[in-house]
Design an enzyme around this catalytic site. Sequence first.
Site, PDB file in Angstrom:
ATOM      1  N   SER A 194       0.824  -1.196   0.000  1.00  0.00           N
ATOM      2  CA  SER A 194       0.000   0.000   0.000  1.00  0.00           C
ATOM      3  C   SER A 194       0.869   1.260   0.000  1.00  0.00           C
ATOM      4  O   SER A 194       1.708   1.436  -0.879  1.00  0.00           O
ATOM      5  CB  SER A 194      -0.970  -0.051   1.181  1.00  0.00           C
ATOM      6  OG  SER A 194      -2.029   0.835   0.993  1.00  0.00           O
ATOM      7  N   ASP A 238      -8.721  -5.296  -6.023  1.00  0.00           N
ATOM      8  CA  ASP A 238      -8.341  -4.208  -5.118  1.00  0.00           C
ATOM      9  C   ASP A 238      -9.086  -2.945  -5.526  1.00  0.00           C
ATOM     10  O   ASP A 238      -8.814  -2.346  -6.563  1.00  0.00           O
ATOM     11  CB  ASP A 238      -6.830  -3.982  -5.196  1.00  0.00           C
ATOM     12  CG  ASP A 238      -6.321  -3.025  -4.117  1.00  0.00           C
ATOM     13  OD1 ASP A 238      -7.145  -2.316  -3.506  1.00  0.00           O
ATOM     14  OD2 ASP A 238      -5.096  -2.988  -3.903  1.00  0.00           O
ATOM     15  N   HIS A 251      -7.129  -5.678  -1.434  1.00  0.00           N
ATOM     16  CA  HIS A 251      -6.015  -4.786  -1.132  1.00  0.00           C
ATOM     17  C   HIS A 251      -4.987  -5.495  -0.263  1.00  0.00           C
ATOM     18  O   HIS A 251      -5.218  -5.761   0.911  1.00  0.00           O
ATOM     19  CB  HIS A 251      -6.541  -3.537  -0.423  1.00  0.00           C
ATOM     20  CG  HIS A 251      -5.495  -2.490  -0.227  1.00  0.00           C
ATOM     21  ND1 HIS A 251      -4.779  -1.961  -1.271  1.00  0.00           N
ATOM     22  CD2 HIS A 251      -5.027  -1.872   0.886  1.00  0.00           C
ATOM     23  CE1 HIS A 251      -3.926  -1.059  -0.811  1.00  0.00           C
ATOM     24  NE2 HIS A 251      -4.057  -1.002   0.501  1.00  0.00           N
TER      25      HIS A 251
END
EC number: 3.4.14.11
Length: 597
Positions: free
Chosen positions: A224, A336, A367
Amino acid sequence: MGKKKIATLSAILSLSITSGVSSTTAYADNKETNYINENDVKLNGKVSEALQSNMKIELENGMTKPIYSLDEAIIENLFVETEVDSDRDGKKDRVSVKVMRPKTDSNVKVPVIYEMSPYRAGLKDVPVYNVDEELYAYEGKPYGAVNLGSYGNYYVPRGYAVILGESIGTGKSEGCPTTGDEQEILGTKSVIDWVNGRAKAYKENGEEVKADWSTGNVGMTGVSYNGTLPNAVATTGVEGLKTIIPIAAISSWYDYYRANGAVIAPGGYQGEDTDNMAEAVLTRENPEVCGQVIKELTAGQDRKTGNYNDFWDKRNYVKDAKNVKASVFVVHGLNDWNVKTKQFAQWWEALGENNVPRKMWLHQGGHGGTSTNDWQRTQNKWFDYWLYGIENGIMNEPMVDVQRENKTWDKMKNWPDPSAVPSKVRMYLSNKAVNLPLSMGSVNKMFSFVDDAKMKSNQLVANPELEVANRLVYTMPVLQKDTRISGTPKISITGNIDRSVSNLTALLVDYGGAKPEIVTRGWMDPQNVKSIENSTAIQPGKDYTFTWDMQPDDYVFKAGHQIGVVLMASDYDYTIRPKAGTKLTVKLSEVTLPIVK
């Protein structure tokens, strides 16, 4: 726009990585065998002979194996001096890092696996934007002392140092968070400079510390935001950064918070933007010193128009892919909806255009990373190849692995699948689902729908055979065989709007299973009909042609199913949610699907 505390950022982007054989020893000792002369160790030339003579590792199946004691690991908490002054106090910011490395002989040097993060000191609950409002119409925590964490526990015994850093403005680091701009990039880069002797680091008591234990070879990784920073730093071309593994990472911040001029939320975080992201990670002492920086983020992001501007250009790493010298191993989830799939697709394409050594895994998760497909072994081999110079065959494997819907993995030469062909389908318009020919046809009808932002997408894709005032549905004939798309679907419609402003949303839907499945989606602000850089005043009732992309995907529609397209205006989970009532009339609609032949 005013702020209203309708949600908190307690988990924004924050994720942690899921993560009888003969052996060969290669080590440096003046009285023993030199690394480069080991007959069983194949080298790839990525590490100089001088460095090879100062490394001690043991291999198993072409990978480093654990030979160093975790109990004896050396742990240092340091502050690295950067070249930026993001909090504008007249002093160069220092970033806090934890260095964990194996205890070795004095002449042994080790490479570095490095993760910078804004999350180590936690997140603050901050207000996000109220999205239930009218659209704008254009007029003219500190480190644990003994826990090495997942990276340290795995890689330190295998002969790597692991460095975990706190990005500017977070935790014990100085400075202010700037959500992906040059200051944040250079603050992260400084650690690589220190490892290579180009920057200074200090203990808390002011004593300078050198990284004389390091080979200077660095690999960055993270999930991320933690994976976004490697993308960003790689575009500086910094010497010593040999490889990055960005997982669920951003390549352009505009495409994280905007889409074709429309203000779009990351999945699950309606109302988030660059300013409240920075506020959430602003965990340093005396955070009030960053007040002006946050105000500048608010102004620069231009939430009113959603246009691409210099603010976003400075946070666009794709345009700087030409500067990347490190190899790149991309990992991303095809489902995602936080860091959406356009992020990996445009980055992958740019890397290829610039001949960057690369590899990619696309999994069926959301994600985050994946623990399937022997992930840890592959990551280990990748780092060994690029940081230790071990020829282990990792670069001889197919370049792309794609996980299918049944959880099996396909290996591909590239992505999108080179066999994918853009296939245009002109759709007869009807407010009911109809079987459509897969060829162009004349269209002499027009149909309308009315925006209602309170209607959620799962409601609007249901029962395609029924007339629903807030959508248009088109379905293609029942598929006679499995049909796969690989790439970016696009939508084009001609029609008009009865107001000067609206949202536009298109959903690609798989009909035929237990319930409709939204495969991908895309959004647009019709005022950006000419470009994402500039808004154009829309004349109510006047016909325009609007064209926009959906999020890239790799998906198989099963035989017996139908491919559907749903047109609507606002998208409850992603767009601004204005009052209901805007009427949109569509006269012609065309979808382009990247169908694998």
